[in-house]
Design a protein around this motif. Structure first.
Motif, short mmCIF file in Angstrom:
data_model
loop_
_atom_site.label_atom_id
_atom_site.label_comp_id
_atom_site.label_asym_id
_atom_site.label_seq_id
_atom_site.Cartn_x
_atom_site.Cartn_y
_atom_site.Cartn_z
N ALA A 151 0.97 -1.19 0.18
CA ALA A 151 0.02 0.09 -0.03
C ALA A 151 0.85 1.51 0.11
N GLY A 152 0.28 2.38 -0.08
CA GLY A 152 0.93 3.66 0.19
C GLY A 152 1.44 3.83 1.50
N SER A 153 2.10 4.93 1.97
CA SER A 153 2.73 5.19 3.09
C SER A 153 1.51 5.37 4.04
N GLY A 154 1.96 5.10 5.40
CA GLY A 154 1.13 5.36 6.64
C GLY A 154 0.82 6.83 6.80
N THR A 155 0.15 6.77 8.05
CA THR A 155 0.00 8.31 8.58
C THR A 155 1.17 8.81 9.42
N PHE A 159 8.86 3.07 7.51
CA PHE A 159 10.21 2.48 7.13
C PHE A 159 10.40 1.15 6.68
N ASP A 160 9.07 0.52 6.68
CA ASP A 160 9.34 -0.83 6.05
C ASP A 160 7.87 -1.16 5.39
N ARG A 161 7.94 -1.66 3.82
CA ARG A 161 6.76 -2.24 3.46
C ARG A 161 7.14 -3.26 2.66
N GLN A 162 6.75 -4.48 2.51
CA GLN A 162 7.13 -5.59 1.97
C GLN A 162 6.01 -6.41 1.36
N GLY A 165 3.96 -12.17 -1.25
CA GLY A 165 3.16 -12.94 -2.25
C GLY A 165 1.56 -13.17 -1.89
N SER A 166 1.55 -13.59 -0.83
CA SER A 166 0.22 -14.04 -0.29
C SER A 166 -0.49 -12.81 0.80
N PHE A 167 0.67 -11.98 1.10
CA PHE A 167 0.34 -11.06 2.15
C PHE A 167 1.42 -10.11 2.32
N THR A 168 1.32 -8.92 2.79
CA THR A 168 2.18 -7.87 2.94
C THR A 168 2.33 -7.42 4.47
N SER A 169 3.48 -6.84 4.57
CA SER A 169 3.82 -6.32 6.05
C SER A 169 4.54 -4.80 6.04
N TYR A 170 4.29 -4.16 7.00
CA TYR A 170 4.27 -2.69 7.03
C TYR A 170 5.04 -2.48 8.63
N ALA A 171 5.45 -1.10 8.57
CA ALA A 171 6.16 -0.44 9.97
C ALA A 171 6.20 0.89 9.82
N GLN A 172 5.73 1.59 10.86
CA GLN A 172 5.99 3.11 10.93
C GLN A 172 6.15 3.56 12.26
N TYR A 173 6.65 4.68 12.57
CA TYR A 173 6.86 5.06 13.98
C TYR A 173 6.59 6.56 13.83
N ALA A 174 6.42 7.13 15.15
CA ALA A 174 6.25 8.58 15.50
C ALA A 174 7.00 9.05 16.82
N LYS A 185 -2.48 4.66 10.83
CA LYS A 185 -3.52 4.24 9.70
C LYS A 185 -2.60 3.94 8.55
N TRP A 186 -3.21 2.79 7.79
CA TRP A 186 -2.46 2.51 6.54
C TRP A 186 -3.50 2.48 5.61
#
Length: 215
Positions: A151-155, A159-162, A165-174, A185-186
């Motif tokens: 997806a696009g960036s979070g709110t 710092f991580d978007r992967q 294949g069958s799923f995706t994973s994400y990380a952000q900080y503040a 939010k994503w």
């Protein structure tokens, strides 16, 4: 004013049993977080370790239909390069791990765990709100989503978007300057997701690394 300064970060994927990687915390790091998204709903297994010390789990394992999420932390990890080991004995197929640390400020301060908010659902735009007790906290999230295209960036600061294949994973900080609510939010289409958000606050005195949470 109390605050956190962001430090080092590394990410990777593994099928290993255990899954392991080298990590060097940033100078003056007072908190080291490790978050894991695993394929399927099975837990990755037992507690991860760093330099022989056991991480403390944030909340509980959060599972969705296609993936599960865990978050762990360690206080005052030191600055020596050592191995992070994730057991991966719980039947998980693929692990996507993200390690990130931060340092409490001003110098001489320490970090303690504040709170966690976690959820899972099937919907668009995964979103979780957490309420911080203090200004200057380090807040970090981890999301596993059944959508099979990133997806696009979070709110917050992504710092991580992967794409696995069958799923995706994400990380952000503040690093918010005020206490109160903050939403992670994503922007994604509808699918199953599991989400954990954790907040860590500044303490005036030094805290010794321990496998027992300091609240």
């Amino acid at each position: 004013m109390p605050a956190h300064v962001i430090g080092s970060s590394v990410a990777g994927s593994s099928l290993g049993v255990p899954a392991s990687f080298d990590y060097t915390p940033a100078a003056n790091a007072t908190v080291f977080t490790l978050s894991i998204v695993a394929s399927g709903t099975a837990s990755p297994g037992g507690s991860p370790t760093f330099a022989g010390s056991t991480f403390i789990q944030v909340g509980t394992t959060q599972a969705a239909t296609e993936q599960s999420v865990q978050m762990w932390y360690m206080l005052n990890p030191g600055t020596t390069a050592c191995v992070v080991s994730i057991p991966n004995t719980g039947g998980a197929k693929t692990l996507r791990w993200v390690a990130r640390d931060a340092a409490a400020s001003p110098t001489g301060s320490s970090t303690v765990f504040d709170t966690v908010s976690q959820a899972s659902a099937t919907s668009a735009c995964a979103s979780t709100t957490i309420t911080m007790a203090s200004p200057g906290e380090f807040v970090i999230d981890r999301l596993g989503n059944g959508v099979n295209a990133v997806a696009g960036s979070g709110t917050q600061i992504t710092f991580d978007r992967q794409d696995h294949g069958s799923f995706t994973s994400y990380a952000q900080y503040a690093l918010p300057s005020a206490s109160g609510n903050i939403t992670f939010k994503w922007d994604q289409g509808s699918d199953d997701w599991a989400h954990i958000v954790a907040a860590f606050k500044v303490a005036a005195a030094a805290v010794t690394n321990s496998s027992t949470p300091v609240l």
